[in-house]
Design an enzyme around this catalytic site. Structure first.
Site, PDB file in Angstrom:
ATOM      1  N   ARG A 205       0.884  -1.306  -0.055  1.00 16.30           N
ATOM      2  CA  ARG A 205       0.069  -0.104  -0.013  1.00 16.30           C
ATOM      3  C   ARG A 205       0.985   1.266   0.088  1.00 16.30           C
ATOM      4  NH1 ARG A 205      -2.827   3.093   4.401  1.00 16.30           N
ATOM      5  NH2 ARG A 205      -4.452   4.548   3.439  1.00 16.30           N
TER       6      ARG A 205
ATOM      7  N   HIS B 201      -3.337  11.032   0.611  1.00 12.67           N
ATOM      8  CA  HIS B 201      -2.785  10.722   1.882  1.00 12.67           C
ATOM      9  C   HIS B 201      -2.114  12.081   2.312  1.00 12.67           C
ATOM     10  CE1 HIS B 201      -1.270   7.373   4.693  1.00 12.67           C
ATOM     11  NE2 HIS B 201      -1.005   8.264   5.210  1.00 12.67           N
TER      12      HIS B 201
ATOM     13  N   GLU C 184      -7.640   8.383   6.336  1.00 12.08           N
ATOM     14  CA  GLU C 184      -7.797   9.027   7.512  1.00 12.08           C
ATOM     15  C   GLU C 184      -8.501  10.285   7.555  1.00 12.08           C
ATOM     16  OE1 GLU C 184      -4.242   8.755  10.151  1.00 12.08           O
ATOM     17  OE2 GLU C 184      -4.523   6.662  10.098  1.00 12.08           O
TER      18      GLU C 184
ATOM     19  N   ASN D 261      -7.576   1.772   9.644  1.00 13.37           N
ATOM     20  CA  ASN D 261      -6.329   2.169  10.228  1.00 13.37           C
ATOM     21  C   ASN D 261      -6.589   1.900  11.836  1.00 13.37           C
ATOM     22  OD1 ASN D 261      -5.667   2.499   7.813  1.00 13.37           O
ATOM     23  ND2 ASN D 261      -5.209   4.650   8.155  1.00 13.37           N
TER      24      ASN D 261
ATOM     25  N   TYR E 262      -4.498   1.686  15.742  1.00 19.34           N
ATOM     26  CA  TYR E 262      -3.291   1.630  16.627  1.00 19.34           C
ATOM     27  C   TYR E 262      -3.600   1.288  17.834  1.00 19.34           C
ATOM     28  CZ  TYR E 262      -1.100   3.625  12.239  1.00 19.34           C
ATOM     29  OH  TYR E 262      -0.635   3.644  11.109  1.00 19.34           O
TER      30      TYR E 262
ATOM     31  N   GLU F 194      -3.625   0.027   7.892  1.00 10.64           N
ATOM     32  CA  GLU F 194      -2.577   0.435   8.869  1.00 10.64           C
ATOM     33  C   GLU F 194      -2.743  -0.292  10.101  1.00 10.64           C
ATOM     34  OE1 GLU F 194      -1.949   4.583   9.200  1.00 10.64           O
ATOM     35  OE2 GLU F 194      -2.377   4.964   7.295  1.00 10.64           O
TER      36      GLU F 194
END
Ligand SMILES: CCOCCOc1ccc(-c2cn(C[C@@H]3NC[C@@H](O)[C@H]3O)nn2)cc1
Length: 463
Positions: free
Chosen positions: A77, A121, A166, A294, A296, A368
């Site tokens: 990606r 991005h 995002e 994504n 985290y 991600e």
């Protein structure tokens, strides 16, 4: 067969983005983006770091693809720098920019690696920002025109496309909190930017569908997990507000064709409304093929003792605090990565099963997931990033639990292939499976690279 065994076609890979790795900021016709301008504004980025050179990946594309092949990646990606392809944001197309991405895609396909392209991005051409940027509804149309150029150039050879990465970071973190480019602090503008990013996503979807391309397309929102601190209804309500504000604000318009009503009503109390025009929500909610996730970290929410009032005249920060109206509880017992984010693999399983229930079990790619582990090269020439290995191992197990719970998850892109420019943190926060010495550009695969390579080869890992 290892105990944790993934579906046979599961797509293992790694992710990067253009401004964070390419460098060559003014080479072959690339024009500045808002991140070039922002990073060069004193005080915006730690140490005054910027993406002028980064990982020099624009000139090292063969080397990086060889490393992906060595790792056994089945997909990669990357993002396409709009200011490299259309320096002024609209109109003229830079053939050298197109040629670079055609070469990258060709090298990937020759290596048996599926290209996964992100169109936006965060590197908006500065020329468009000078005309209002994402505050200007026309930028959504310009984005769709850029997407159309890329679909015409690469549509037959790129199987996976993500429109916007995002959008929460590209709107609220950047226009209300002010930590990312263009560094504004205005909540009303952030809500307008968020809407135009969603509209841009929808208009790009229209261009993609028009061309009847064989690939798949979707959006890649941030999702964090939020857990109620207790089963007190007030804490549960606080948690829902947090999920509305960060997750649902972008995913509901795409999968339900509307903004989350309770949160929209709270914004309305501040006199803030998304600038929705006729047809926008239909454009935005065209059926996507997949959802990029994504993930985290996660956190615990509780109702504050004294609710914050929604007051139109307050500062953006106080207004955001009032909209969420929650206290994040620092629950002890969670180890943290080197960027101070709690390590919360259970939150990964929970957010994925939450998405399954909220949005009808859409096909999901983890676009991600990864850890900041700043371990440097040791005397033995290796990088013993044990924290990242443990983080990945626990999150892969959590991912497997979500799949066993019926979530339709198709792939996992580790963030990131390389240590790179971590936005306002600069180069001091390392997320790579490969260590980069930014002085020499020497790449050193870390212990996590070898661990991941083994996981891909076995399509699974130990419990
Ligand atoms: C509520 C207030 O919060 C203030 C800070 O809020 C955030 C949230 C999220 C992030 C964040 C950073 N990353 C890693 C990047 N993802 C894209 C890729 O380019 C990586 O470099 N993901 N999320 C940062 C700050």
């Amino acid at each position: 067969h290892p105990p944790i065994q993934f579906p046979s076609q599961f797509l293992w890979g790694a992710a990067t983005s253009a401004y964070q790795i390419e460098g060559a900021h003014d080479v072959d016709g690339r024009a500045p983006s808002i991140w070039d301008s922002f990073a060069k504004t004193p005080g915006r980025v730690v140490n005054g770091d910027n993406g002028d050179i980064a990982c020099d990946s624009y000139r090292r594309v063969e080397e990086d693809v060889a490393l992906l092949k060595q790792m056994g990646a089945r997909a990669y990606r990357f993002s396409i720098a709009w200011p490299r392809v259309m320096p002024h944001g609209r109109g003229e197309v830079n053939p050298l920019g197109i040629a670079y991405y055609k070469r990258l895609v060709s090298l990937l396909r020759d290596a048996g690696i599926a290209p996964m392209a992100t169109l936006y991005h965060w590197d908006l051409p500065q020329a468009l920002h000078d005309e209002g940027g994402w505050m200007n509804r026309r930028t959504a149309q310009d984005f769709a025109a850029f997407a159309a150029v890329m679909f015409d150039a690469l549509g037959e050879s790129v199987p996976f496309w993500f429109t916007v990465n995002e959008p929460w970071c590209a709107s609220f973190l950047s226009h209300a909190i002010g930590e990312h480019a263009p560094g504004e602090k205005d909540l009303n503008r952030a809500v307008t930017v968020a809407h135009h990013l969603l509209l841009g996503h929808g208009l790009a979807m229209t261009e993609f569908r028009k061309r009847k391309l064989g690939g798949q397309i979707g959006m890649a929102p941030n999702v964090d997990w939020r857990e109620p601190y207790s089963q007190d209804p007030e804490d549960i309500a606080a948690c829902e507000r947090g999920l509305d504000w960060f997750n649902r604000w972008f995913i509901d318009p795409i999968y339900h064709g509307r903004y989350p009503a309770a949160m929209a009503a709270r914004y309305a109390e501040l006199g803030i409304r998304a600038p929705i025009e006729d047809g926008d929500m239909a454009t935005i909610s065209q059926h996507p093929d997949m959802l990029g996730i994504n993930y985290y970290t996660g956190s615990f929410a509780k109702a504050p003792a004294n609710p914050l009032p929604l007051r139109p005249g307050d500062s953006p920060q106080r207004q955001m605090d009032a909209l969420r109206n929650l206290d994040t509880v620092n629950v002890p017992g969670f180890a943290k990565t080197h960027i101070d984010w709690p390590i919360f693999p259970e939150g990964f399983t929970k957010v994925l099963t939450w998405l399954r229930d909220e949005y009808g079990n859409p096909p999901v790619f983890i676009t991600e997931n990864g850890a900041c582990d700043n371990t440097q090269v040791g005397h033995d020439g290796q990088v013993h990033d044990a924290l990242r290995v443990e983080y990945m191992h626990r999150h892969v197990i959590a991912l497997h639990r979500a799949i066993r719970s019926g979530c339709d998850i198709r792939g996992y892109m580790a963030w990131s292939l390389l240590d790179n420019f971590e936005w306002a943190y600069g180069y001091g926060k390392r997320f790579g499976l490969i260590h980069v010495d930014f002085g020499t550009q020497q790449r050193t695969p870390k212990d996590s690279f070898h661990w991941y390579s083994q996981l891909i080869a076995n399509n699974g890992c130990a419990a």
